[in-house]
Design a protein around this motif. Structure first.
Motif, short mmCIF file in Angstrom:
data_model
loop_
_atom_site.label_atom_id
_atom_site.label_comp_id
_atom_site.label_asym_id
_atom_site.label_seq_id
_atom_site.Cartn_x
_atom_site.Cartn_y
_atom_site.Cartn_z
N THR A 113 0.07 -9.77 -10.38
CA THR A 113 -0.05 -8.56 -9.58
C THR A 113 -1.28 -7.79 -10.04
OG1 THR A 113 1.35 -7.29 -11.09
CG2 THR A 113 2.45 -8.37 -9.24
N VAL A 114 -1.91 -7.09 -9.10
CA VAL A 114 -3.13 -6.35 -9.42
C VAL A 114 -3.01 -4.92 -8.90
CG1 VAL A 114 -5.66 -6.32 -9.24
CG2 VAL A 114 -4.43 -8.50 -9.11
N PRO A 115 -2.77 -3.96 -9.81
CA PRO A 115 -2.69 -2.57 -9.37
C PRO A 115 -4.08 -2.02 -9.06
CG PRO A 115 -1.93 -2.82 -11.66
CD PRO A 115 -2.58 -4.09 -11.26
N THR A 116 -4.21 -1.26 -7.99
CA THR A 116 -5.46 -0.57 -7.68
C THR A 116 -5.13 0.90 -7.40
OG1 THR A 116 -5.38 -1.01 -5.31
CG2 THR A 116 -6.43 -2.68 -6.69
N TYR A 117 -6.13 1.68 -6.97
CA TYR A 117 -5.93 3.11 -6.77
C TYR A 117 -4.68 3.43 -5.96
CZ TYR A 117 -10.56 4.49 -8.47
OH TYR A 117 -11.65 4.75 -9.24
N ARG A 118 -4.45 2.65 -4.90
CA ARG A 118 -3.41 3.07 -3.96
C ARG A 118 -2.52 1.92 -3.51
NH1 ARG A 118 -5.74 2.17 1.44
NH2 ARG A 118 -7.59 0.94 1.07
N SER A 119 -2.68 0.78 -4.17
CA SER A 119 -1.86 -0.36 -3.74
C SER A 119 -1.62 -1.33 -4.89
CB SER A 119 -2.56 -1.10 -2.59
OG SER A 119 -3.78 -1.65 -3.04
N ALA A 164 -1.62 -5.43 -5.28
CA ALA A 164 -1.78 -6.75 -4.68
C ALA A 164 -0.80 -7.69 -5.38
CB ALA A 164 -3.21 -7.24 -4.86
N ILE A 181 -6.66 8.92 -3.60
CA ILE A 181 -6.61 8.72 -5.03
C ILE A 181 -5.81 9.87 -5.62
CG2 ILE A 181 -8.00 8.58 -7.14
CD1 ILE A 181 -10.28 7.45 -5.39
N GLU A 225 0.84 -1.20 0.00
CA GLU A 225 0.00 0.00 0.00
C GLU A 225 0.88 1.25 0.00
OE1 GLU A 225 -3.83 0.26 2.46
OE2 GLU A 225 -2.51 1.71 3.43
N MET A 243 -7.19 1.94 -12.46
CA MET A 243 -7.24 0.49 -12.26
C MET A 243 -8.35 -0.09 -13.12
SD MET A 243 -9.02 0.42 -8.46
CE MET A 243 -10.20 -0.92 -8.52
N LEU A 244 -8.35 -1.43 -13.23
CA LEU A 244 -9.46 -2.13 -13.87
C LEU A 244 -10.12 -3.01 -12.82
CD1 LEU A 244 -7.32 -1.60 -16.29
CD2 LEU A 244 -8.76 -3.19 -17.53
N GLY A 245 -11.41 -3.23 -12.97
CA GLY A 245 -12.14 -4.07 -12.02
C GLY A 245 -13.59 -4.11 -12.39
#
Lengths: 316, 245
Positions: free
Chosen positions: B48-54, B56, B22, B17, B132-134
């Protein structure tokens, strides 16, 4: 070279170990609800670990064999019979052409996994044969099975070497109360001390809101410090989401890749086999373990699978 | 990077994180770390999974245990300044605005006291960061839309929105990659398939890239749609000029 679905049961899908590598693009992993049971079934019939199986839920299907093949059924006991005669779970069985495999009623747990020697002739989509129903891809036409569906075998085997040795004791035992081990995080710091105490000290009841995406529990409300919303981040199999309502939801195979609710803890991989068999009304208690304990348990499980594999088919 | 946190996410993934807001700065750090991680030879990384602030990081404990992995990830963070990170690509997405493809564009214009043409001009003037995508395969969470065209969601969501529809919801904009229900104000549609499970690259956009929409007419829409139905259409893309900000 095929099976015909005479009766699809409540919810039967083709699943393998999941669609890996596309979560960054919003594609759910899907895959069997109990990865270990599927691997066991595959080992018993001499398949690779990642071969696709049929995942059957509660009321299992009736399947007519148009070709002889060896199968193994693992997971919960949904009362399998072959031409009306009960057959063993957790054992390789030689099925003759023309026979019908029927699941009669759930006796123990709620999900069974059927592996077919040589695998099912299902075209992989994005590297996986798993059915991803929301996006309508993978498995059999991207959906659960229906009456009349015909699924071809890739390389059926009417017999297997050491057939009488290909069995083991069923793994899942019903309990009045299940203990599921968890590692805390990633958002355990969003909860009050009392909230954490509630989560680890209460008994939760599985609600009927339980599908391949997640399992909603009811019980004592878990207190947040300041609400259950976060800026969305990643979700793994077994993550326990607690929205502002304070009731936990365990995220499962068809979970979304990302989500905006606090996750108090994650169920350890070694205990997914319990999650896969829970039914509405079952009681669950959460037990905190360290990441080292969780990974030790996982490696022990994997080690046992390797022993079985080596004993039956050292070359696979 | 003293403020980076490593959060347990079950026993087969760790959330790295980078902050709790954002922002383009945080997203740029995540992108850089993700690229560095892919170039690194750290064993056992599954995806790996990029998101707004981290970010995974999913890994295989049979190859690498948690403690050893975190040590390596921390080492990588320390070297981040020395790793060459290429500029983000800008993906140019053609859109047929208005008409039956964008039935709500008139409402978006009236709501904001603009003409339809002004809505199109504003919507096509920005390079939107894909944070990000989701949600569904290929659904992009975009940042950077002008408040001048922000419009609340529909009061009653539509049951079926055709894939490719371009919409506005509050201060967000985005593309529906597949047919789905939804409540966004629809202002146009792209003939480009953001998602096609049978394509070599099933999903077109990537987190950390930018999207720039441009207006096309019906003839161009039909031309691209025909290509997409056949051998496929390749979107224009170019490296983003940071100085242009």
């Amino acid at each position: 070279m095929s099976i015909t679905i005479v009766n699809p049961g409540m919810m039967t899908t083709v699943q393998d170990q999941g669609r890996v590598g596309y979560q960054q693009f919003g594609v759910s992993v899907s895959g069997v609800m109990c990865p270990r049971s599927a691997i066991l079934a595959n080992i018993l019939v001499g398949n690779e670990d990642g071969e696709a199986v049929l995942e059957c839920t509660m009321m299992g299907p009736h399947i007519q064999f148009d070709t002889a093949n060896c199968i193994a059924i693992t997971g919960g006991d949904l009362g399998p019979t072959l031409d009306g005669q009960p057959v063993a779970n957790y054992a390789a069985i030689a099925v003759k052409a023309g026979q019908i495999l029927r699941f009669t009623m759930p006796k123990v747990g709620c999900r069974a996994f059927v592996a077919f020697a040589g695998g099912l002739d299902i075209e992989p989509v994005m590297g996986s044969r798993s059915t991803y129903m929301k996006a309508k891809i993978g498995g059999f036409e991207g959906r659960k099975l229906q009456k009349g569906d015909v699924i071809k075998f890739r390389a059926p085997k009417a017999d297997l070497p050491k057939l009488d040795l290909r069995h083991m004791a069923p793994e899942f035992r019903p309990r009045a109360e299940y203990t599921v081990r968890v590692v805390m995080g990633p958002q355990d710091d969003y909860f009050t001390d009392a909230g954490i105490e509630t989560f680890l000290g209460s008994v939760y009841t599985v609600t009927p809101e339980f599908d391949r995406m997640g399992c909603r529990l009811s019980g004592d409300v878990i207190a947040h410090k300041d609400g259950g919303d976060i800026i969305s981040d990643g979700i793994s199999f077994g993550a326990i989401q607690v929205p502002s309502s304070g009731n936990p939801i365990i995220m499962l195979g068809d979970r979304q890749t990302t989500g905006g609710y606090t996750k108090i803890a994650g169920v350890i991989t070694a205990d997914f086999r319990i999650l896969a068999q829970l039914k509405a009304g079952d009681k669950v208690r959460f037990q905190k373990v360290s990441i080292a304990q969780a990974q030790d348990a996982l490696l022990a499980q994997k080690g046992a699978l390797k022993c079985l594999r080596t004993a039956l088919d050292p070359k696979i | 990077m003293a403020d980076v946190r490593f959060l347990l996410t079950g026993d087969t993934s760790v959330t790295v994180e980078f902050g709790n807001e954002i922002s383009t700065e945080i997203n740029a750090k995540i992108r850089a770390f993700n690229i560095a991680l892919q170039q690194s030879k750290i064993p056992g990384i599954v995806e790996t999974v990029p998101t707004y602030r981290s970010l995974a990081v999913h890994y295989d404990p049979e190859v690498i245990l948690y403690g050893a992995l975190v040590k390596k990830l921390k080492g990588l963070l320390g070297q981040l300044d020395n790793i060459q990170i290429p500029p983000s690509d800008v993906l140019e997405i053609p859109v047929l605005y208005g008409g039956e493809e964008g039935p709500d564009i008139q409402f978006v214009a009236e709501h904001n006291g603009k003409t339809v043409q002004e809505v199109i001009d504003i919507h096509t003037s920005t390079e939107y960061l894909i944070y990000m995508l989701g949600f569904t395969p290929g659904f992009t969470y975009l940042g950077g839309m002008s408040e001048e065209i922000a419009t609340p969601r529909l009061k009653t969501p539509r049951v079926l929105i055709p894939g490719g529809s371009v919409g506005i919801a509050g201060a967000q904009t985005g593309v529906y990659p597949i047919d789905s229900p939804g409540g966004w104000q629809l202002i146009g549609r792209t003939p480009v398939r953001m998602y096609d499970p049978d394509r070599a690259t099933p999903i077109l956009p990537e987190a950390g890239q930018y999207i720039k929409f441009y207006a096309i007419d019906k003839a161009e829409y039909d031309r691209i749609a025909a290509l997409e139905a056949g051998e496929g259409y390749v979107c224009k893309r170019h490296p983003r000029k940071e100085a242009a900000e």
